[in-house]
Motif scaffolding. Structure first.
Motif, PDB file in Angstrom:
ATOM      1  N   THR A   1     -17.157  47.945  32.706  1.00 18.17           N
ATOM      2  CA  THR A   1     -17.767  47.223  33.841  1.00 18.17           C
ATOM      3  C   THR A   1     -18.204  45.831  33.414  1.00 18.17           C
ATOM      4  OG1 THR A   1     -18.564  49.310  34.779  1.00 18.17           O
ATOM      5  CG2 THR A   1     -19.588  47.277  35.576  1.00 18.17           C
ATOM      6  N   THR A   2     -18.858  45.764  32.253  1.00 12.05           N
ATOM      7  CA  THR A   2     -19.322  44.468  31.744  1.00 12.05           C
ATOM      8  C   THR A   2     -18.147  43.532  31.473  1.00 12.05           C
ATOM      9  OG1 THR A   2     -21.263  45.496  30.723  1.00 12.05           O
ATOM     10  CG2 THR A   2     -20.591  43.331  29.888  1.00 12.05           C
ATOM     11  N   LYS A   3     -17.072  44.098  30.893  1.00 17.43           N
ATOM     12  CA  LYS A   3     -15.890  43.286  30.594  1.00 17.43           C
ATOM     13  C   LYS A   3     -15.233  42.762  31.865  1.00 17.43           C
ATOM     14  CE  LYS A   3     -11.490  43.340  28.130  1.00 17.43           C
ATOM     15  NZ  LYS A   3     -10.528  44.145  27.338  1.00 17.43           N
ATOM     16  N   THR A   4     -15.186  43.616  32.901  1.00 16.19           N
ATOM     17  CA  THR A   4     -14.579  43.202  34.173  1.00 16.19           C
ATOM     18  C   THR A   4     -15.355  42.051  34.792  1.00 16.19           C
ATOM     19  OG1 THR A   4     -13.719  45.431  34.592  1.00 16.19           O
ATOM     20  CG2 THR A   4     -13.960  43.953  36.492  1.00 16.19           C
ATOM     21  N   VAL A   5     -16.685  42.183  34.823  1.00 18.45           N
ATOM     22  CA  VAL A   5     -17.527  41.143  35.416  1.00 18.45           C
ATOM     23  C   VAL A   5     -17.440  39.854  34.604  1.00 18.45           C
ATOM     24  CG1 VAL A   5     -19.901  40.459  35.961  1.00 18.45           C
ATOM     25  CG2 VAL A   5     -19.116  42.776  36.476  1.00 18.45           C
ATOM     26  N   THR A   6     -17.442  39.998  33.289  1.00 16.64           N
ATOM     27  CA  THR A   6     -17.349  38.819  32.420  1.00 16.64           C
ATOM     28  C   THR A   6     -16.023  38.096  32.625  1.00 16.64           C
ATOM     29  OG1 THR A   6     -18.748  39.889  30.749  1.00 16.64           O
ATOM     30  CG2 THR A   6     -17.422  38.014  30.038  1.00 16.64           C
ATOM     31  N   ASN A   7     -14.955  38.843  32.746  1.00 15.51           N
ATOM     32  CA  ASN A   7     -13.637  38.241  32.987  1.00 15.51           C
ATOM     33  C   ASN A   7     -13.598  37.508  34.320  1.00 15.51           C
ATOM     34  OD1 ASN A   7     -12.640  39.168  30.573  1.00 15.51           O
ATOM     35  ND2 ASN A   7     -11.626  40.970  31.444  1.00 15.51           N
ATOM     36  N   GLU A   8     -14.211  38.110  35.341  1.00 14.45           N
ATOM     37  CA  GLU A   8     -14.253  37.475  36.659  1.00 14.45           C
ATOM     38  C   GLU A   8     -15.067  36.186  36.616  1.00 14.45           C
ATOM     39  OE1 GLU A   8     -15.653  40.217  39.547  1.00 14.45           O
ATOM     40  OE2 GLU A   8     -13.861  41.484  39.491  1.00 14.45           O
ATOM     41  N   MET A   9     -16.185  36.216  35.881  1.00 14.48           N
ATOM     42  CA  MET A   9     -17.021  35.019  35.739  1.00 14.48           C
ATOM     43  C   MET A   9     -16.256  33.909  35.000  1.00 14.48           C
ATOM     44  SD  MET A   9     -20.706  36.793  34.845  1.00 14.48           S
ATOM     45  CE  MET A   9     -21.618  35.258  34.771  1.00 14.48           C
ATOM     46  N   THR A  10     -15.543  34.313  33.959  1.00 13.77           N
ATOM     47  CA  THR A  10     -14.755  33.347  33.192  1.00 13.77           C
ATOM     48  C   THR A  10     -13.646  32.759  34.046  1.00 13.77           C
ATOM     49  OG1 THR A  10     -15.199  34.533  31.128  1.00 13.77           O
ATOM     50  CG2 THR A  10     -13.324  33.023  31.144  1.00 13.77           C
ATOM     51  N   SER A  11     -12.999  33.642  34.837  1.00 12.22           N
ATOM     52  CA  SER A  11     -11.919  33.198  35.716  1.00 12.22           C
ATOM     53  C   SER A  11     -12.437  32.218  36.765  1.00 12.22           C
ATOM     54  CB  SER A  11     -11.271  34.399  36.391  1.00 12.22           C
ATOM     55  OG  SER A  11     -10.262  33.970  37.291  1.00 12.22           O
ATOM     56  N   SER A  12     -13.590  32.522  37.356  1.00 10.28           N
ATOM     57  CA  SER A  12     -14.183  31.631  38.367  1.00 10.28           C
ATOM     58  C   SER A  12     -14.566  30.295  37.758  1.00 10.28           C
ATOM     59  CB  SER A  12     -15.421  32.288  38.997  1.00 10.28           C
ATOM     60  OG  SER A  12     -15.045  33.354  39.833  1.00 10.28           O
ATOM     61  N   ALA A  13     -15.173  30.361  36.575  1.00 10.45           N
ATOM     62  CA  ALA A  13     -15.583  29.123  35.909  1.00 10.45           C
ATOM     63  C   ALA A  13     -14.373  28.268  35.569  1.00 10.45           C
ATOM     64  CB  ALA A  13     -16.372  29.451  34.646  1.00 10.45           C
ATOM     65  N   SER A  14     -13.287  28.911  35.117  1.00  6.57           N
ATOM     66  CA  SER A  14     -12.066  28.186  34.784  1.00  6.57           C
ATOM     67  C   SER A  14     -11.454  27.544  36.025  1.00  6.57           C
ATOM     68  CB  SER A  14     -11.063  29.149  34.138  1.00  6.57           C
ATOM     69  OG  SER A  14      -9.845  28.486  33.876  1.00  6.57           O
ATOM     70  N   ARG A  15     -11.450  28.308  37.131  1.00  8.86           N
ATOM     71  CA  ARG A  15     -10.885  27.787  38.382  1.00  8.86           C
ATOM     72  C   ARG A  15     -11.722  26.620  38.898  1.00  8.86           C
ATOM     73  NH1 ARG A  15      -7.358  28.914  42.358  1.00  8.86           N
ATOM     74  NH2 ARG A  15      -8.004  28.752  44.531  1.00  8.86           N
ATOM     75  N   ILE A  16     -13.038  26.760  38.801  1.00  6.03           N
ATOM     76  CA  ILE A  16     -13.929  25.675  39.222  1.00  6.03           C
ATOM     77  C   ILE A  16     -13.662  24.424  38.388  1.00  6.03           C
ATOM     78  CG2 ILE A  16     -16.332  24.875  39.219  1.00  6.03           C
ATOM     79  CD1 ILE A  16     -17.121  27.766  39.966  1.00  6.03           C
ATOM     80  N   SER A  17     -13.504  24.632  37.071  1.00  4.71           N
ATOM     81  CA  SER A  17     -13.261  23.512  36.164  1.00  4.71           C
ATOM     82  C   SER A  17     -11.954  22.796  36.515  1.00  4.71           C
ATOM     83  CB  SER A  17     -13.210  24.019  34.726  1.00  4.71           C
ATOM     84  OG  SER A  17     -12.883  22.963  33.839  1.00  4.71           O
ATOM     85  N   LYS A  18     -10.896  23.571  36.761  1.00  4.68           N
ATOM     86  CA  LYS A  18      -9.600  22.984  37.082  1.00  4.68           C
ATOM     87  C   LYS A  18      -9.642  22.227  38.405  1.00  4.68           C
ATOM     88  CE  LYS A  18      -5.177  22.162  36.800  1.00  4.68           C
ATOM     89  NZ  LYS A  18      -4.644  21.191  35.815  1.00  4.68           N
ATOM     90  N   LEU A  19     -10.197  22.840  39.422  1.00  3.41           N
ATOM     91  CA  LEU A  19     -10.251  22.220  40.749  1.00  3.41           C
ATOM     92  C   LEU A  19     -11.191  21.009  40.756  1.00  3.41           C
ATOM     93  CD1 LEU A  19     -10.302  25.390  43.037  1.00  3.41           C
ATOM     94  CD2 LEU A  19      -8.377  23.869  42.563  1.00  3.41           C
ATOM     95  N   SER A  20     -12.285  21.107  40.005  1.00  4.17           N
ATOM     96  CA  SER A  20     -13.206  19.971  39.912  1.00  4.17           C
ATOM     97  C   SER A  20     -12.534  18.805  39.209  1.00  4.17           C
ATOM     98  CB  SER A  20     -14.478  20.370  39.162  1.00  4.17           C
ATOM     99  OG  SER A  20     -15.202  21.352  39.874  1.00  4.17           O
ATOM    100  N   GLY A  21     -11.688  19.123  38.235  1.00  2.00           N
ATOM    101  CA  GLY A  21     -10.933  18.073  37.550  1.00  2.00           C
ATOM    102  C   GLY A  21      -9.978  17.364  38.486  1.00  2.00           C
ATOM    103  N   ILE A  22      -9.309  18.147  39.341  1.00  2.00           N
ATOM    104  CA  ILE A  22      -8.410  17.558  40.345  1.00  2.00           C
ATOM    105  C   ILE A  22      -9.197  16.654  41.284  1.00  2.00           C
ATOM    106  CG2 ILE A  22      -6.946  18.072  42.347  1.00  2.00           C
ATOM    107  CD1 ILE A  22      -6.122  20.669  40.883  1.00  2.00           C
ATOM    108  N   LYS A  23     -10.329  17.162  41.760  1.00  2.00           N
ATOM    109  CA  LYS A  23     -11.161  16.390  42.686  1.00  2.00           C
ATOM    110  C   LYS A  23     -11.632  15.087  42.032  1.00  2.00           C
ATOM    111  CE  LYS A  23     -15.373  16.579  45.483  1.00  2.00           C
ATOM    112  NZ  LYS A  23     -16.523  17.416  45.917  1.00  2.00           N
ATOM    113  N   SER A  24     -12.053  15.168  40.773  1.00  2.00           N
ATOM    114  CA  SER A  24     -12.528  13.974  40.066  1.00  2.00           C
ATOM    115  C   SER A  24     -11.429  12.936  39.930  1.00  2.00           C
ATOM    116  CB  SER A  24     -13.040  14.359  38.675  1.00  2.00           C
ATOM    117  OG  SER A  24     -14.193  15.166  38.777  1.00  2.00           O
ATOM    118  N   ARG A  25     -10.205  13.392  39.636  1.00  2.00           N
ATOM    119  CA  ARG A  25      -9.090  12.455  39.501  1.00  2.00           C
ATOM    120  C   ARG A  25      -8.727  11.806  40.828  1.00  2.00           C
ATOM    121  NH1 ARG A  25      -4.470  13.926  35.148  1.00  2.00           N
ATOM    122  NH2 ARG A  25      -5.793  14.523  33.393  1.00  2.00           N
TER     123      ARG A  25
END
Length: 312
Positions: free
Chosen positions: A118-142
Motif C-alpha cells: 500500500t505504501t509503495k503504491t501511494v509513493t509511486n502515485e505521488m512520484t508520478s504526480s510530482a513528475s507530471r507536474i514538473s513536466k507540465l510546469s516546464g512546458i508552461k514556463s517555456r
C-alpha cells in the motif's frame, strides 16, 4: 471618449500582457487569447500560427508545429512522435488536478502484510504526480518565456516608436510655427510635396523634387532677399543676386553662427541637397530617396530657422 491610435493601442495591450505574465494574474487560456489579439496586429505569420497551436493543440503534420513542440519542451520521445500535444490551457488544468491529487495523498497508517504494498503504491502515485507536474510546469514556463520574449520586443519597439513620434511631432510643430512666421509661402508648398510623394509614380516623384527645389528657393528669398551686393565668406566674394539662392542661405547662416565647422556642415548639406533635388528631376530616383530628400529639406530649413539672431 479619447481616441487611441493603433500604435497606442498596441503599446497598451503589450503592457497589459507583460503585467499579466509577470504578476501571474490571469489564466493561460486568457493570456494566449489576449496575446493572439496582439499578434493579429503586429505578429509574424509564424507567431500567429504558434499561438493558434497553443489554443487548439499541436499536430504532427506541420513543420512549425513540430518545431514549437521542441521549443516548448513538449517531446517525450521525438523519434516515436510521443509528446504533450495538447494546448497550454489543458496542461494548466492538468497541473492543478495533479496538485490537488498530490495534496490529498498521504502515506496510509497501516500495518501487516499489506502495509508495504500500500505504501509503495501511494509513493509511486505521488512520484508520478510530482513528475507530471514538473513536466507540465516546464512546458508552461517555456511557453510563457517565449510569449514574454515576443511581447517584450513589441512593447519596447512601440515604446521607442511612440517616443520618436512624440519628439518629431513636437519638433514639427515648432518648425511649422517658425516657417509660418518667417516664410509662409514655404509652408504652403509642403502639402504639395507630400501629396506627390504619396502617389509614388515616376512623374509624381519628379514633380515633388521640383517642388522641393522651389521650397528651398522660396526659403532663400524669404530669409535673405536678393540684392546687388556681395558678401565675403571664407575669403570668397559671393553674389547675392536673385539666382544665387544657396549663396543667400549661406550668407544668412554666416551672419548668425561663428563656428567654421558648423558653417561648412550647413554649406555641404545644402549643396548636396540642392544638387540632388535638381538633378533628380531628370534622373531615376526611388520614392524612398525622394521622401528622404524632402525630409532633409524640411529638417534643414528647421535647423536654419532655429539659429540665433545674433552672432554666436
Amino acid at each position: 471618449m479619447v481616441h487611441q491610435s493603433r500604435s497606442e493601442h498596441v503599446l497598451e495591450l503589450a503592457k497589459e500582457l507583460l503585467d499579466d505574465i509577470e504578476l501571474s494574474r490571469t489564466s493561460a487560456e486568457s493570456l494566449i487569447l489576449k496575446a493572439s489579439r496582439l499578434a493579429r496586429w503586429v505578429g509574424s505569420e509564424e507567431i500567429r500560427y504558434w499561438l493558434k497551436l497553443e489554443i487548439q493543440g499541436y499536430n504532427s503534420s506541420n513543420e512549425v508545429s513540430l518545431r514549437y513542440m521542441g521549443i516548448t519542451g513538449r517531446w517525450v520521445d521525438r523519434e516515436k512522435q510521443k509528446g504533450y500535444w495538447g494546448p497550454l490551457a489543458q496542461h494548466e488544468a492538468a497541473i492543478m488536478s495533479e496538485q490537488a491529487k498530490l495534496h490529498a495523498m498521504r502515506i496510509p497508517d497501516t500495518a501487516g502484510n499489506m502495509a508495504f504494498m500500500t505504501t509503495k503504491t501511494v509513493t509511486n502515485e505521488m512520484t508520478s504526480s510530482a513528475s507530471r507536474i514538473s513536466k507540465l510546469s516546464g512546458i508552461k514556463s517555456r511557453v510563457l518565456a517565449k510569449l514574454h520574449e515576443f511581447i517584450s520586443e513589441i512593447y519596447y519597439e512601440k515604446q521607442f516608436d511612440s517616443l520618436s513620434e512624440s519628439i518629431f511631432e513636437r519638433y514639427k510643430s515648432d518648425v511649422d510655427n517658425l516657417i509660418g512666421k518667417s516664410c509662409g509661402e514655404v509652408l504652403e508648398q509642403i502639402p504639395s510635396v507630400m501629396s506627390r510623394l504619396a502617389e509614388g509614380n515616376k512623374e509624381a516623384i519628379s514633380q515633388s523634387l521640383t517642388t522641393c527645389r522651389r521650397v528651398i528657393d522660396s526659403f532663400a528669398d524669404s530669409i535673405f532677399p536678393p540684392s546687388e551686393e556681395t558678401i565675403e565668406i571664407g575669403g570668397n566674394q559671393l553674389s547675392l543676386a536673385a539666382n544665387r539662392h544657396q549663396n543667400r542661405i549661406n550668407a544668412y547662416i554666416h551672419l548668425r553662427i561663428g563656428s567654421k565647422t558648423r558653417k561648412n556642415r550647413f554649406r555641404q548639406n545644402l549643396a548636396n541637397l540642392y544638387d540632388r533635388v535638381s538633378t533628380g528631376v531628370h534622373n531615376e530616383v526611388t520614392v524612398e530617396e525622394a521622401r528622404a530628400l524632402f525630409l532633409n529639406t524640411y529638417l534643414l530649413i528647421g535647423e536654419i530657422l532655429h539659429l540665433p539672431s545674433d552672432d554666436a
